[in-house]
Enzyme design. Structure first.
Site, PDB file in Angstrom:
ATOM      1  N   ARG A 246     -51.449 -83.951  45.133  1.00  0.00           N
ATOM      2  CA  ARG A 246     -52.283 -83.448  46.233  1.00  0.00           C
ATOM      3  C   ARG A 246     -51.820 -84.016  47.574  1.00  0.00           C
ATOM      4  O   ARG A 246     -51.785 -83.304  48.589  1.00  0.00           O
ATOM      5  CB  ARG A 246     -53.746 -83.807  45.979  1.00  0.00           C
ATOM      6  CG  ARG A 246     -54.678 -83.396  47.111  1.00  0.00           C
ATOM      7  CD  ARG A 246     -56.128 -83.598  46.749  1.00  0.00           C
ATOM      8  NE  ARG A 246     -56.970 -83.370  47.904  1.00  0.00           N
ATOM      9  CZ  ARG A 246     -57.598 -84.314  48.596  1.00  0.00           C
ATOM     10  NH1 ARG A 246     -57.469 -85.588  48.244  1.00  0.00           N
ATOM     11  NH2 ARG A 246     -58.347 -84.010  49.633  1.00  0.00           N
ATOM     12  N   SER A 349     -68.896 -77.852  37.895  1.00  0.00           N
ATOM     13  CA  SER A 349     -69.894 -78.687  38.560  1.00  0.00           C
ATOM     14  C   SER A 349     -69.279 -80.055  38.788  1.00  0.00           C
ATOM     15  O   SER A 349     -69.038 -80.811  37.844  1.00  0.00           O
ATOM     16  CB  SER A 349     -71.159 -78.809  37.700  1.00  0.00           C
ATOM     17  OG  SER A 349     -72.145 -79.563  38.373  1.00  0.00           O
ATOM     18  N   ASN A 350     -68.975 -80.366  40.042  1.00  0.00           N
ATOM     19  CA  ASN A 350     -68.251 -81.584  40.386  1.00  0.00           C
ATOM     20  C   ASN A 350     -69.171 -82.552  41.141  1.00  0.00           C
ATOM     21  O   ASN A 350     -69.569 -82.286  42.268  1.00  0.00           O
ATOM     22  CB  ASN A 350     -67.035 -81.226  41.246  1.00  0.00           C
ATOM     23  CG  ASN A 350     -66.193 -82.439  41.604  1.00  0.00           C
ATOM     24  OD1 ASN A 350     -66.470 -83.549  41.170  1.00  0.00           O
ATOM     25  ND2 ASN A 350     -65.165 -82.228  42.401  1.00  0.00           N
ATOM     26  N   HIS A 406     -72.161 -72.108  21.854  1.00  0.00           N
ATOM     27  CA  HIS A 406     -71.589 -72.153  20.502  1.00  0.00           C
ATOM     28  C   HIS A 406     -71.673 -70.809  19.776  1.00  0.00           C
ATOM     29  O   HIS A 406     -71.047 -70.627  18.726  1.00  0.00           O
ATOM     30  CB  HIS A 406     -72.304 -73.232  19.684  1.00  0.00           C
ATOM     31  CG  HIS A 406     -71.458 -73.838  18.612  1.00  0.00           C
ATOM     32  ND1 HIS A 406     -70.143 -73.493  18.406  1.00  0.00           N
ATOM     33  CD2 HIS A 406     -71.742 -74.777  17.662  1.00  0.00           C
ATOM     34  CE1 HIS A 406     -69.652 -74.180  17.389  1.00  0.00           C
ATOM     35  NE2 HIS A 406     -70.598 -74.963  16.920  1.00  0.00           N
ATOM     36  N   ASP A 410     -66.141 -71.570  19.245  1.00  0.00           N
ATOM     37  CA  ASP A 410     -66.105 -72.557  18.174  1.00  0.00           C
ATOM     38  C   ASP A 410     -65.556 -73.884  18.688  1.00  0.00           C
ATOM     39  O   ASP A 410     -64.909 -73.958  19.745  1.00  0.00           O
ATOM     40  CB  ASP A 410     -65.238 -72.059  17.015  1.00  0.00           C
ATOM     41  CG  ASP A 410     -65.840 -70.839  16.334  1.00  0.00           C
ATOM     42  OD1 ASP A 410     -67.074 -70.730  16.321  1.00  0.00           O
ATOM     43  OD2 ASP A 410     -65.064 -69.997  15.825  1.00  0.00           O
TER      44      ASP A 410
END
Length: 433
Positions: A246, A349-350, A406, A410
Site C-alpha cells: 500500500r 465490516s471493518n 450455512h 458448506d
C-alpha cells in the site's frame, strides 16, 4: 384548490419517515420544483421537492417527528384559502398529531391550525381525540374542564389525560395509564410520571422510542439471524507485505488508496474464484451473481449503512478507491440515494480503525456471507528461519472472520474462501493478476 402534501414512500420497505427539516415556513411562497422539506427514509436523508406553486398554508408535522407514509404533513394553496375540505378528504384528521422522538412539546400554531375539530355535543374533538375516547372508554364529561390546544380550542388527543409519549412508554412497559398519577397541567400524565411509576429504584437517563432507522436496522439484523443459520470461520493475517504494498502504491499514484479499497479488491478477486459465495437464497432458489457488488458497513449519521461499489470485477483499483471514498463520505452525512446502498452481493465490516481486536458480524440482507476485519496488532509469531529452525518474531497481525449462511455454503467452501482471502492479503500482488 389547496394541495395536501403527504409523507412520500421513497423505498420499497419504507413505512414511515422522519421529518428532518422544513425549507419553508407557513406563509412562505412555494415554487414547483424547489426543495420543500427533507426526510429520513430507511437509511438516508432525502430532499423532497414541491409539486405545485402556491403558499405554504399549514405544516402538520414538526421537525424531528415521524409520520406513516401517505400521511398528510402540509398544505399548499392560495393565501386565506379554506383547506379544511381538502385536508379531510386526504385523511388529515387521523394521524397527524406530531410526536417528537425525544421530548414533549406543545403544538406549534401551524400544527394546531392544521387539525380541524369536530363538534361532539358541547365538546370540540379532533378525529383522533374522538377515536381515543372510543378506544379507551373515556367519559366525555371528564373533558369538560380541558382547554384544548387544537383549532379554535378543539381538544386534541394530546390534551386528553396523558401525553402521547407517556402513553407509548406505558404501553411498552405494560402499565395501565389509569394507574399512573399525573403531575402535568390539570393532572395530565407526562413522560416523567410514567418513568417514575415504572423505574422503581432505577434512575432513568433518557427514553427514546425504538423506531425509525434504528428499528429498521434491528429488524433486518434480527431477520437475518433468525432465518439464516450463521457459521463462522476465523483466520489471522500477517499484514507486513500488505502495508509495504500500500505504501508503494500511494507513492506511485496521484490519489491515495485506503486499506478498505484493497479489501474490496481482495474480496472481488476471491469471489471470482469462488462464485458460490457471491449468491443469495431467494424464494427457494439459489441465485449466483455475475456482478460482484461489494458493500462496506459504515456508521452513518443516522445509523449503520452499507454503501455498495458495484461491478468491482470490472473496475481498476483507482476507480474503486475514488468511488468508495465518495460513497463513504456521503454515507456518513446520510446523503446516499437508495440505489447506492442496495443490490450488494457481499459485505465487509471493518472495525480495525477503532482498535477492535476481534468481532463477529451478522450477514447483511439476502447475501450469503460477510467478512469481519479487525485491527492490526503486533504479536509474537513462530516462524522458520533460513536454517530451518523455529524462532519468535514480532509481526503486525490482523484477525478476519467470515460469517456464512450455512444453507448455501458448506464448511469446506467457506474455509477455502477465507483461506484464499488470507493468501491474497499476505501476497497482495496476487490480487491484481
Amino acid at each position: 384548490m389547496a394541495e395536501v402534501i403527504i409523507m412520500p414512500k421513497l423505498g420499497f420497505n419504507m413505512d414511515e419517515g422522519q421529518l428532518v427539516k422544513w425549507h419553508k415556513s407557513v406563509g412562505d411562497k412555494v415554487t414547483k420544483g424547489e426543495v420543500l422539506f427533507e426526510i429520513n427514509t430507511d437509511k438516508t436523508t432525502m430532499p423532497v421537492e414541491a409539486t405545485s406553486d402556491g403558499t405554504l398554508l399549514a405544516v402538520l408535522l414538526e421537525e424531528g417527528a415521524f409520520a406513516d407514509v401517505f400521511t398528510p404533513i402540509a398544505v399548499i394553496g392560495e393565501p386565506g384559502e379554506d383547506y379544511g375540505a381538502a385536508l379531510a378528504a386526504a385523511g388529515g384528521g387521523n394521524a397527524v398529531t406530531p410526536q417528537k422522538p425525544r421530548e414533549e412539546s406543545a403544538a406549534t400554531p401551524a400544527v394546531a391550525a392544521a387539525v380541524p375539530a369536530l363538534p361532539i355535543g358541547d365538546l370540540k374533538l379532533t378525529p383522533k381525540a374522538k377515536k381515543l375516547l372510543k378506544d379507551e372508554g373515556i367519559d366525555p364529561a371528564s373533558l369538560s374542564g380541558i382547554k384544548g390546544s387544537g383549532y379554535q380550542g378543539g381538544i386534541t388527543a394530546k390534551d386528553i389525560k396523558a401525553s402521547p409519549l407517556a402513553r407509548k412508554i406505558a404501553a411498552a412497559a405494560g402499565v395501565d395509564i389509569a394507574t399512573v398519577g399525573g403531575h402535568g397541567v390539570g393532572g395530565k400524565v407526562m413522560k416523567a410520571d410514567v418513568l417514575a411509576h415504572t423505574a422503581g429504584g432505577k434512575k432513568v437517563l433518557s427514553v427514546t422510542p425504538y423506531k425509525g432507522i434504528r428499528k429498521i436496522i434491528g429488524d433486518k439484523m434480527s431477520q437475518s439471524k433468525l432465518t439464516s443459520p450463521h457459521v463462522y470461520f476465523t483466520e489471522i493475517v500477517d499484514t507486513t507485505n500488505l502495508s509495504v504494498f500500500r505504501k508503494e502504491l500511494n507513492e506511485a499514484l496521484e490519489s491515495k488508496v485506503a486499506v478498505s479499497d484493497l479489501l474490496i479488491m481482495t474480496a472481488a478477486r476471491a469471489l471470482k474464484k469462488y462464485p458460490e459465495i457471491n449468491a443469495s437464497l431467494i424464494d427457494g432458489n439459489i441465485i449466483v451473481y455475475e456482478s460482484i457488488n461489494v458493500g462496506t458497513a459504515v456508521a452513518g449519521s443516522s445509523g449503520l449503512i452499507v454503501p455498495v461499489v458495484k461491478d468491482v470485477q470490472s473496475k481498476r483499483l483507482t476507480d474503486v478507491a475514488a468511488e468508495s471514498k465518495d460513497l463513504i463520505a456521503r454515507a456518513k452525512e446520510g446523503r446516499l440515494n437508495p440505489q447506492e446502498y442496495s443490490d450488494g452481493t457481499f459485505t465487509i465490516s471493518n472495525l480495525g480503525m477503532i482498535g477492535i481486536e476481534n468481532f463477529t458480524a451478522i450477514i447483511n440482507g439476502d447475501e450469503s456471507a460477510i467478512l469481519s476485519v479487525s485491527s492490526v496488532r503486533k504479536k509474537a509469531v513462530v516462524m522458520t528461519n533460513e536454517d530451518g529452525e523455529d524462532c519468535l518474531v514480532i509481526r503486525p497481525m490482523m484477525n478476519i472472520q467470515l460469517t456464512v449462511d450455512h444453507r448455501l455454503i458448506d464448511g469446506m467452501l467457506a474455509a477455502s474462501f477465507v483461506g484464499y482471502i488470507k493468501h491474497l492479503l499476505e501476497n497482495p500482488m496476487l490480487i491484481f493478476v
